[in-house]
Design a protein around this motif. Structure first.
Motif, PDB file in Angstrom:
ATOM      1  N   HIS A 111       0.840  -1.203   0.000  1.00  0.00           N
ATOM      2  CA  HIS A 111       0.000   0.000   0.000  1.00  0.00           C
ATOM      3  C   HIS A 111       0.871   1.247   0.000  1.00  0.00           C
ATOM      4  O   HIS A 111       1.752   1.394   0.844  1.00  0.00           O
ATOM      5  CB  HIS A 111      -0.914   0.017   1.231  1.00  0.00           C
ATOM      6  N   ARG A 112       0.564   2.139  -0.928  1.00  0.00           N
ATOM      7  CA  ARG A 112       1.299   3.384  -1.002  1.00  0.00           C
ATOM      8  C   ARG A 112       0.760   4.382   0.020  1.00  0.00           C
ATOM      9  O   ARG A 112      -0.404   4.313   0.432  1.00  0.00           O
ATOM     10  CB  ARG A 112       1.214   3.953  -2.419  1.00  0.00           C
ATOM     11  N   THR A 113       1.626   5.329   0.398  1.00  0.00           N
ATOM     12  CA  THR A 113       1.269   6.289   1.446  1.00  0.00           C
ATOM     13  C   THR A 113       0.029   7.105   1.085  1.00  0.00           C
ATOM     14  O   THR A 113      -0.869   7.295   1.910  1.00  0.00           O
ATOM     15  CB  THR A 113       2.450   7.240   1.698  1.00  0.00           C
ATOM     16  N   HIS A 119      -7.708   6.595   2.541  1.00  0.00           N
ATOM     17  CA  HIS A 119      -8.579   5.783   3.405  1.00  0.00           C
ATOM     18  C   HIS A 119      -8.855   6.503   4.725  1.00  0.00           C
ATOM     19  O   HIS A 119      -9.966   6.441   5.252  1.00  0.00           O
ATOM     20  CB  HIS A 119      -7.924   4.427   3.698  1.00  0.00           C
ATOM     21  N   ALA A 120      -7.829   7.168   5.248  1.00  0.00           N
ATOM     22  CA  ALA A 120      -7.954   7.809   6.561  1.00  0.00           C
ATOM     23  C   ALA A 120      -8.635   9.167   6.497  1.00  0.00           C
ATOM     24  O   ALA A 120      -8.916   9.760   7.542  1.00  0.00           O
ATOM     25  CB  ALA A 120      -6.566   7.961   7.193  1.00  0.00           C
ATOM     26  N   THR A 121      -8.910   9.677   5.311  1.00  0.00           N
ATOM     27  CA  THR A 121      -9.564  10.989   5.178  1.00  0.00           C
ATOM     28  C   THR A 121     -10.901  10.853   4.457  1.00  0.00           C
ATOM     29  O   THR A 121     -11.957  10.843   5.088  1.00  0.00           O
ATOM     30  CB  THR A 121      -8.641  11.977   4.446  1.00  0.00           C
ATOM     31  N   ASN A 122     -10.860  10.716   3.144  1.00  0.00           N
ATOM     32  CA  ASN A 122     -12.086  10.660   2.345  1.00  0.00           C
ATOM     33  C   ASN A 122     -13.018   9.537   2.768  1.00  0.00           C
ATOM     34  O   ASN A 122     -14.230   9.730   2.934  1.00  0.00           O
ATOM     35  CB  ASN A 122     -11.714  10.477   0.870  1.00  0.00           C
ATOM     36  N   ASP A 123     -12.466   8.338   2.929  1.00  0.00           N
ATOM     37  CA  ASP A 123     -13.306   7.180   3.254  1.00  0.00           C
ATOM     38  C   ASP A 123     -13.942   7.323   4.634  1.00  0.00           C
ATOM     39  O   ASP A 123     -15.126   7.012   4.816  1.00  0.00           O
ATOM     40  CB  ASP A 123     -12.485   5.890   3.179  1.00  0.00           C
ATOM     41  N   LEU A 124     -13.177   7.779   5.609  1.00  0.00           N
ATOM     42  CA  LEU A 124     -13.741   7.931   6.957  1.00  0.00           C
ATOM     43  C   LEU A 124     -14.810   9.018   6.997  1.00  0.00           C
ATOM     44  O   LEU A 124     -15.787   8.908   7.736  1.00  0.00           O
ATOM     45  CB  LEU A 124     -12.629   8.235   7.961  1.00  0.00           C
ATOM     46  N   ASN A 125     -14.639  10.070   6.207  1.00  0.00           N
ATOM     47  CA  ASN A 125     -15.675  11.109   6.133  1.00  0.00           C
ATOM     48  C   ASN A 125     -16.976  10.557   5.551  1.00  0.00           C
ATOM     49  O   ASN A 125     -18.076  10.894   6.010  1.00  0.00           O
ATOM     50  CB  ASN A 125     -15.180  12.279   5.279  1.00  0.00           C
ATOM     51  N   ALA A 126     -16.838   9.701   4.530  1.00  0.00           N
ATOM     52  CA  ALA A 126     -18.028   9.096   3.923  1.00  0.00           C
ATOM     53  C   ALA A 126     -18.742   8.179   4.912  1.00  0.00           C
ATOM     54  O   ALA A 126     -19.978   8.136   4.967  1.00  0.00           O
ATOM     55  CB  ALA A 126     -17.647   8.326   2.664  1.00  0.00           C
ATOM     56  N   ILE A 127     -17.989   7.438   5.717  1.00  0.00           N
ATOM     57  CA  ILE A 127     -18.584   6.552   6.721  1.00  0.00           C
ATOM     58  C   ILE A 127     -19.248   7.377   7.812  1.00  0.00           C
ATOM     59  O   ILE A 127     -20.339   7.039   8.301  1.00  0.00           O
ATOM     60  CB  ILE A 127     -17.514   5.617   7.316  1.00  0.00           C
ATOM     61  N   GLN A 128     -18.593   8.476   8.208  1.00  0.00           N
ATOM     62  CA  GLN A 128     -19.190   9.346   9.220  1.00  0.00           C
ATOM     63  C   GLN A 128     -20.541   9.881   8.756  1.00  0.00           C
ATOM     64  O   GLN A 128     -21.478  10.012   9.545  1.00  0.00           O
ATOM     65  CB  GLN A 128     -18.245  10.504   9.530  1.00  0.00           C
ATOM     66  N   ASN A 129     -20.654  10.195   7.468  1.00  0.00           N
ATOM     67  CA  ASN A 129     -21.912  10.708   6.937  1.00  0.00           C
ATOM     68  C   ASN A 129     -23.052   9.696   7.081  1.00  0.00           C
ATOM     69  O   ASN A 129     -24.212  10.082   7.217  1.00  0.00           O
ATOM     70  CB  ASN A 129     -21.749  11.086   5.464  1.00  0.00           C
ATOM     71  N   ASN A 197      -3.946  11.125  -4.800  1.00  0.00           N
ATOM     72  CA  ASN A 197      -3.271  11.391  -3.532  1.00  0.00           C
ATOM     73  C   ASN A 197      -1.847  10.849  -3.562  1.00  0.00           C
ATOM     74  O   ASN A 197      -0.904  11.481  -3.082  1.00  0.00           O
ATOM     75  CB  ASN A 197      -4.063  10.742  -2.393  1.00  0.00           C
ATOM     76  N   ASP A 198      -1.685   9.636  -4.108  1.00  0.00           N
ATOM     77  CA  ASP A 198      -0.361   9.027  -4.238  1.00  0.00           C
ATOM     78  C   ASP A 198       0.569   9.924  -5.045  1.00  0.00           C
ATOM     79  O   ASP A 198       1.708  10.184  -4.654  1.00  0.00           O
ATOM     80  CB  ASP A 198      -0.464   7.662  -4.937  1.00  0.00           C
ATOM     81  N   LYS A 199       0.072  10.366  -6.187  1.00  0.00           N
ATOM     82  CA  LYS A 199       0.885  11.187  -7.077  1.00  0.00           C
ATOM     83  C   LYS A 199       1.274  12.497  -6.418  1.00  0.00           C
ATOM     84  O   LYS A 199       2.433  12.941  -6.510  1.00  0.00           O
ATOM     85  CB  LYS A 199       0.114  11.453  -8.379  1.00  0.00           C
ATOM     86  N   THR A 200       0.321  13.133  -5.729  1.00  0.00           N
ATOM     87  CA  THR A 200       0.595  14.398  -5.061  1.00  0.00           C
ATOM     88  C   THR A 200       1.660  14.232  -3.990  1.00  0.00           C
ATOM     89  O   THR A 200       2.625  15.002  -3.912  1.00  0.00           O
ATOM     90  CB  THR A 200      -0.690  14.961  -4.429  1.00  0.00           C
ATOM     91  N   GLN A 201       1.483  13.207  -3.148  1.00  0.00           N
ATOM     92  CA  GLN A 201       2.443  12.954  -2.068  1.00  0.00           C
ATOM     93  C   GLN A 201       3.829  12.649  -2.610  1.00  0.00           C
ATOM     94  O   GLN A 201       4.845  13.135  -2.113  1.00  0.00           O
ATOM     95  CB  GLN A 201       1.923  11.789  -1.206  1.00  0.00           C
ATOM     96  N   GLU A 202       3.888  11.865  -3.672  1.00  0.00           N
ATOM     97  CA  GLU A 202       5.169  11.476  -4.259  1.00  0.00           C
ATOM     98  C   GLU A 202       5.878  12.678  -4.879  1.00  0.00           C
ATOM     99  O   GLU A 202       7.090  12.856  -4.713  1.00  0.00           O
ATOM    100  CB  GLU A 202       4.932  10.401  -5.319  1.00  0.00           C
ATOM    101  N   SER A 203       5.125  13.515  -5.588  1.00  0.00           N
ATOM    102  CA  SER A 203       5.725  14.672  -6.247  1.00  0.00           C
ATOM    103  C   SER A 203       6.234  15.697  -5.237  1.00  0.00           C
ATOM    104  O   SER A 203       7.315  16.264  -5.408  1.00  0.00           O
ATOM    105  CB  SER A 203       4.708  15.327  -7.190  1.00  0.00           C
TER     106      SER A 203
END
Length: 588
Positions: A111-113, A119-129, A197-203
């Motif tokens: 799994h890439r950073t 998962h820890a941002t977008n996905d958790l926000n969707a579950i919270q909704n 997100n992967d691309k942004t973090q890597e760049s």
């Protein structure tokens, strides 16, 4: 609705909170029935010339009561339901973070950073909704819709009510079909966001390398392609999502047409009064939210369902590094016996280590040398229990390292890796990162031992200087020495230096090694290096090649063997003489 079943463990845990919220939703719905009824009654009283001052103030009082009641009851359900959603997000966020802390190296290879961050941002926000907007929409639409329909039947006419709600099943069919498509497309949308997100973090992390090699334009073009692809996928999601409101509006339009035509007929035939028709229209308006809510509900649930599956998939992964139930909890110390017959990295058939055996008595120093990729760092990874899938046994103090708890084992080891990671905090806090209770005197002593104290005093704020993200404001040698200080401050039983002196000059290297020898006379040390001067004073030296030990002995013994070690020593000595001569000529 499967997402509610998946979150059943949380709703069972917080059932009182959600029951409290649903009760207040019911009270809000009941209070909302008052204004249409009052308005209809006022119209009938005016139409019949029966409106008096006392009746007017009574009606106005009911409206004020309804307004205050809505405020109080809405505050109640917001506190309960939104509070429950926030608590779920906190619970899942903590669970996911600690899961990341427990996972092994193989997990982070898969799994890439950027993906884990998504998962820890977008996905958790969707579950919270789901636990917030989802619960609200579900119960509010049911309660508001049912109470409004009951009021329409009781206060107006059951025939008009029956005809007005006939189009509603069409909404359920539409919501189901669009919801299924939305689930599929939103899963793709979340995956696309992870890639972005992967691309942004890597760049951002590699911005120096990108600029150095002049790849600004190419990297920007690559980023734009990923953005365009992500936008295209999100457009499909938004297109499906946008179909809910127009469809709901169409169905509501049909309801209004039925109400006007048949309601007008009932008024003309004196079956209902004009005031009742006005009340009925107000009640139909109150049904707009429940009908819109059904579409919104499927949107929230499908997004949450897709995100929950992604997060649950991560949480189901198990670390291959498992502590024994009765593991030793006392810190490890003593002799080290390393006996690995064969080791291969997961999903790699090639053997990285073969028949690597050595014994390192407590208090002695072991040097490990060899070409890049010879297997030096792999030995350290096994000592640190990053991998357990090897044929052989590693003992520390007479016990297999697998018999210790990870805390007991790792607390006994100070490790300085090749890639020195520093945190975006002060120099002092980076040094005492493993033990924040260390005093300033201990921090400075560790810095002196690693020959970085004088450099720190030259910094703008001394030990209070912020080093920047990943130590961006420091030189390579300063970062290496800070990492060494961070490792030695805890006086570990075993200190591992994995090519950790490569960025310092020969004089500084000699100073650091001398300090370590003085301070760690009864402690064990392992040094891996490309520069042989780093290991020449070790009690024992191993020479690795392709995962095999091809030579072993002291510095003098290896020179006499006239093998790879002796050859490299001669080359490095010659290189050192040439550099010294050039430096002397330059100064002269």
């Amino acid at each position: 609705m499967g997402i509610f079943k998946k979150l059943g463990w949380y709703f069972k845990q917080e059932w009182r909170r959600y029951l409290f919220g649903v009760v207040f939703l019911l009270l809000v719905a009941l209070v909302n029935l008052i204004p249409p009824r009052v308005i209809g009654s006022l119209i009938d009283l005016m139409d019949g010339h029966q409106l008096t001052t006392s009746k007017l103030f009574f009606m106005l009082g009911l409206l004020v009561f309804a307004g205050v009641g809505q405020y109080v009851f809405r505050y109640g359900w917001r506190t309960a339901i939104w509070g429950g959603a926030a608590k779920l997000e906190k619970t899942l966020r903590s669970r996911l973070f600690w899961h990341f802390m427990k996972m092994d190296a193989t997990f982070y290879q898969r799994h890439r950073t950027g993906d884990l961050m998504a998962h820890a941002t977008n996905d958790l926000n969707a579950i919270q909704n789901v636990a917030g907007a989802g619960i609200l929409t579900l119960f509010d639409s049911i309660i508001t819709g049912s109470t409004t329909i009951i009021a329409m039947i009781m206060f107006v006419d059951w025939r008009l009510t029956l005809l007005a709600i006939l189009p509603m099943p069409l909404l359920a069919i539409m919501a189901r079909k669009l919801g299924m498509r939305l689930h599929r497309e939103f899963s793709r949308s979340q995956a696309a966001f992870s890639r972005l997100n992967d691309k942004t973090q890597e760049s951002i992390s590699g911005i120096k390398v990108i600029k150095t090699f002049g790849q600004d334009k190419e990297d920007t073009e690559d980023f734009d392609k990923i953005v365009d692809k992500t936008i295209g996928i999100n457009k499909r999601v938004n297109f499906i999502d946008s179909l809910f409101d127009p469809t709901t509006s169409l169905i509501m339009g049909i309801t209004y047409i039925i109400t006007i035509i048949y309601g007008g007929h009932l008024v003309m035939s004196s079956a209902i009064t004009i005031g009742q028709l006005v009340s009925f229209v107000s009640y139909v308006s109150a049904l707009v939210w429940p009908m819109f809510a059904i579409g919104r509900l499927f949107n929230v649930l499908e997004r949450g369902n897709a995100s929950y599956d992604r997060v649950a998939s991560l949480l189901r992964e198990k670390s291959a590094i498992i502590e024994a139930p009765d593991a030793i909890q006392t810190p490890a110390h003593g002799d080290i016996r390393f006996k690995v017959n064969k080791f291969s990295y997961p999903d790699d058939d090639h053997a990285t280590l073969v028949n690597v055996h050595f014994t390192l008595p407590e208090g002695e120093t072991l040097g490990i040398v060899g070409r890049v990729g010879a297997g030096k760092s792999t030995i350290f990874k096994l000592l640190l229990r990053e991998f357990d899938n090897y044929d052989g046994e590693i003992d520390f103090g007479g016990h297999n390292i697998k018999e210790y708890t990870l805390d007991a084992l790792l607390d006994s080891i100070g490790y300085v890796p090749q890639d020195n990671f520093l945190f975006s905090t002060t120099v002092a806090d980076n040094i005492r990162f493993s033990s924040f209770d260390k005093q300033q005197e201990e921090v400075e002593e560790a810095a002196r031992e690693s020959a970085v104290h004088n450099d720190i005093l030259d910094f703008t704020e001394g030990y209070g200087t912020l080093v920047g993200e990943r130590g961006v404001s420091l030189s390579g040698g300063q970062k290496q020495r800070l990492a060494i200080a961070r490792a030695v401050i805890t006086t570990p039983e075993l200190l591992i230096l994995d090519d950790s002196l490569s960025a310092v000059d020969a004089k500084t290297e000699a100073e650091i090694l001398h300090n370590l020898k003085q301070e760690r006379q009864n402690k064990t040390t392992i040094i891996a290096a490309q520069r042989l001067s780093s290991v020449m004073h070790a009690n024992q030296i191993l020479v690795l090649a392709d995962g095999h030990v091809i030579e072993r002995g002291t510095h003098e013994e290896l020179l006499k063997n006239d093998g790879w070690y002796a050859e490299m020593w001669a080359k490095q000595e010659l290189q050192g003489e040439i550099e010294t001569k050039i430096e002397g000529e330059t100064l002269g």
